[in-house]
Motif scaffolding. Structure first.
Motif, mmCIF file in Angstrom:
data_model
loop_
_atom_site.group_PDB
_atom_site.id
_atom_site.type_symbol
_atom_site.label_atom_id
_atom_site.label_comp_id
_atom_site.label_asym_id
_atom_site.label_seq_id
_atom_site.Cartn_x
_atom_site.Cartn_y
_atom_site.Cartn_z
ATOM 1 N N MET A 1 4.480 -13.554 6.123
ATOM 2 C CA MET A 1 4.277 -13.862 4.730
ATOM 3 C C MET A 1 5.125 -12.929 3.872
ATOM 4 S SD MET A 1 0.762 -13.659 2.536
ATOM 5 C CE MET A 1 0.656 -11.889 2.392
ATOM 6 N N ALA A 2 5.894 -13.492 2.968
ATOM 7 C CA ALA A 2 6.730 -12.697 2.073
ATOM 8 C C ALA A 2 5.870 -11.984 1.038
ATOM 9 C CB ALA A 2 7.754 -13.581 1.377
ATOM 10 N N ILE A 3 6.347 -10.829 0.611
ATOM 11 C CA ILE A 3 5.657 -10.018 -0.376
ATOM 12 C C ILE A 3 6.594 -9.793 -1.557
ATOM 13 C CG2 ILE A 3 4.601 -7.763 -0.804
ATOM 14 C CD1 ILE A 3 4.126 -7.657 2.282
ATOM 15 N N LEU A 4 6.112 -10.065 -2.771
ATOM 16 C CA LEU A 4 6.890 -9.800 -3.975
ATOM 17 C C LEU A 4 6.400 -8.487 -4.577
ATOM 18 C CD1 LEU A 4 7.019 -13.284 -5.708
ATOM 19 C CD2 LEU A 4 8.693 -12.242 -4.175
ATOM 20 N N VAL A 5 7.369 -7.655 -4.980
ATOM 21 C CA VAL A 5 7.040 -6.347 -5.536
ATOM 22 C C VAL A 5 7.837 -6.123 -6.808
ATOM 23 C CG1 VAL A 5 7.088 -3.856 -5.118
ATOM 24 C CG2 VAL A 5 6.536 -5.416 -3.245
ATOM 25 N N LYS A 6 7.138 -5.738 -7.872
ATOM 26 C CA LYS A 6 7.797 -5.329 -9.118
ATOM 27 C C LYS A 6 8.003 -3.821 -9.033
ATOM 28 C CE LYS A 6 5.611 -4.412 -12.911
ATOM 29 N NZ LYS A 6 4.858 -4.380 -14.155
ATOM 30 N N VAL A 50 14.001 -2.253 -14.153
ATOM 31 C CA VAL A 50 12.927 -3.072 -13.625
ATOM 32 C C VAL A 50 13.550 -4.025 -12.611
ATOM 33 C CG1 VAL A 50 11.176 -4.813 -14.153
ATOM 34 C CG2 VAL A 50 11.619 -2.958 -15.771
ATOM 35 N N ALA A 51 12.909 -4.167 -11.461
ATOM 36 C CA ALA A 51 13.410 -5.094 -10.445
ATOM 37 C C ALA A 51 12.236 -5.792 -9.780
ATOM 38 C CB ALA A 51 14.241 -4.352 -9.401
ATOM 39 N N VAL A 52 12.504 -6.993 -9.296
ATOM 40 C CA VAL A 52 11.542 -7.712 -8.471
ATOM 41 C C VAL A 52 12.217 -7.929 -7.131
ATOM 42 C CG1 VAL A 52 10.183 -9.812 -8.182
ATOM 43 C CG2 VAL A 52 10.498 -8.835 -10.476
ATOM 44 N N ALA A 60 8.603 -4.508 6.364
ATOM 45 C CA ALA A 60 9.830 -4.332 5.579
ATOM 46 C C ALA A 60 9.566 -3.432 4.379
ATOM 47 C CB ALA A 60 10.362 -5.695 5.128
ATOM 48 N N LEU A 61 8.432 -3.628 3.732
ATOM 49 C CA LEU A 61 8.068 -2.789 2.588
ATOM 50 C C LEU A 61 7.913 -1.337 3.018
ATOM 51 C CD1 LEU A 61 7.241 -2.423 -0.365
ATOM 52 C CD2 LEU A 61 4.943 -3.183 0.271
ATOM 53 N N LYS A 62 7.236 -1.113 4.124
ATOM 54 C CA LYS A 62 7.049 0.252 4.621
ATOM 55 C C LYS A 62 8.385 0.881 5.022
ATOM 56 C CE LYS A 62 2.350 -0.481 6.267
ATOM 57 N NZ LYS A 62 1.490 -0.627 7.459
ATOM 58 N N SER A 63 9.253 0.105 5.653
ATOM 59 C CA SER A 63 10.538 0.662 6.103
ATOM 60 C C SER A 63 11.409 1.070 4.921
ATOM 61 C CB SER A 63 11.276 -0.330 7.006
ATOM 62 O OG SER A 63 11.709 -1.464 6.292
ATOM 63 N N PHE A 64 11.309 0.352 3.804
ATOM 64 C CA PHE A 64 12.043 0.707 2.596
ATOM 65 C C PHE A 64 11.644 2.100 2.121
ATOM 66 C CE2 PHE A 64 12.314 0.748 -2.081
ATOM 67 C CZ PHE A 64 13.659 0.460 -2.257
ATOM 68 N N GLY A 65 10.360 2.366 2.131
ATOM 69 C CA GLY A 65 9.848 3.633 1.618
ATOM 70 C C GLY A 65 10.182 4.842 2.464
ATOM 71 N N VAL A 66 10.370 4.644 3.763
ATOM 72 C CA VAL A 66 10.600 5.790 4.648
ATOM 73 C C VAL A 66 12.056 5.947 5.075
ATOM 74 C CG1 VAL A 66 8.232 5.774 5.504
ATOM 75 C CG2 VAL A 66 10.003 4.516 6.757
ATOM 76 N N ASP A 67 12.939 5.066 4.612
ATOM 77 C CA ASP A 67 14.346 5.146 5.004
ATOM 78 C C ASP A 67 15.037 6.255 4.206
ATOM 79 O OD1 ASP A 67 17.263 4.625 5.041
ATOM 80 O OD2 ASP A 67 16.678 2.857 6.209
ATOM 81 N N VAL A 85 7.798 3.366 -9.555
ATOM 82 C CA VAL A 85 6.479 2.755 -9.429
ATOM 83 C C VAL A 85 6.691 1.373 -8.812
ATOM 84 C CG1 VAL A 85 4.463 1.869 -10.661
ATOM 85 C CG2 VAL A 85 5.600 3.961 -11.459
ATOM 86 N N MET A 86 5.971 1.099 -7.735
ATOM 87 C CA MET A 86 6.052 -0.201 -7.080
ATOM 88 C C MET A 86 4.692 -0.882 -7.193
ATOM 89 S SD MET A 86 8.280 0.727 -3.689
ATOM 90 C CE MET A 86 8.783 -0.947 -3.330
ATOM 91 N N THR A 87 4.712 -2.142 -7.654
ATOM 92 C CA THR A 87 3.486 -2.912 -7.815
ATOM 93 C C THR A 87 3.593 -4.177 -6.972
ATOM 94 O OG1 THR A 87 3.283 -2.106 -10.094
ATOM 95 C CG2 THR A 87 1.957 -4.035 -9.478
ATOM 96 N N ILE A 88 2.714 -4.319 -5.992
ATOM 97 C CA ILE A 88 2.686 -5.534 -5.180
ATOM 98 C C ILE A 88 2.063 -6.642 -6.017
ATOM 99 C CG2 ILE A 88 1.755 -6.621 -3.099
ATOM 100 C CD1 ILE A 88 1.850 -3.855 -1.766
#
Length: 104
Positions: A1-6, A50-52, A60-67, A85-88
């Protein structure tokens, strides 16, 4: 399932510098399962980005944060990592655009 994050973050070297970094990192981001749906600065404050983003899954979200390499590339492009600030976003959403809207 894809996750959108602002995401919201302060940038100090201008949007063009940040955008060039993203373009250079696109192959890595795609491999990680990450894509940008939108990115831009506030009209009255070009330091507020601001990005989405779309993440293929939570991994994938976790790997972004720890790379660490990607974090350093972002920092070198002027992103103030500590200000981020990341908002799911919820699964309940819609879009009026059947195709991506891209400013040429």
């Amino acid at each position: 399932m894809a996750i959108l994050v602002k995401t919201e973050i302060t940038i100090t070297k201008g949007f063009d510098t940040w955008k060039k970094m993203v373009e250079a990192q696109t192959p890595k981001l795609e491999e990680m399962g990450i894509s940008f749906l939108f990115a831009g600065t506030e009209q009255d404050d070009p330091t507020k980005l601001v990005a989405v983003l779309r993440f293929d899954n939570m991994e994938a979200l976790k790997s972004f944060g720890v790379d660490e390499e990607l974090t350093e590339q972002r920092r070198e492009a002027g992103a103030v990592i500590e200000s981020g600030v990341m908002t799911i976003m919820s699964d309940d959403f819609f879009t009026n655009y059947p195709e991506p809207f891209i400013k040429n």
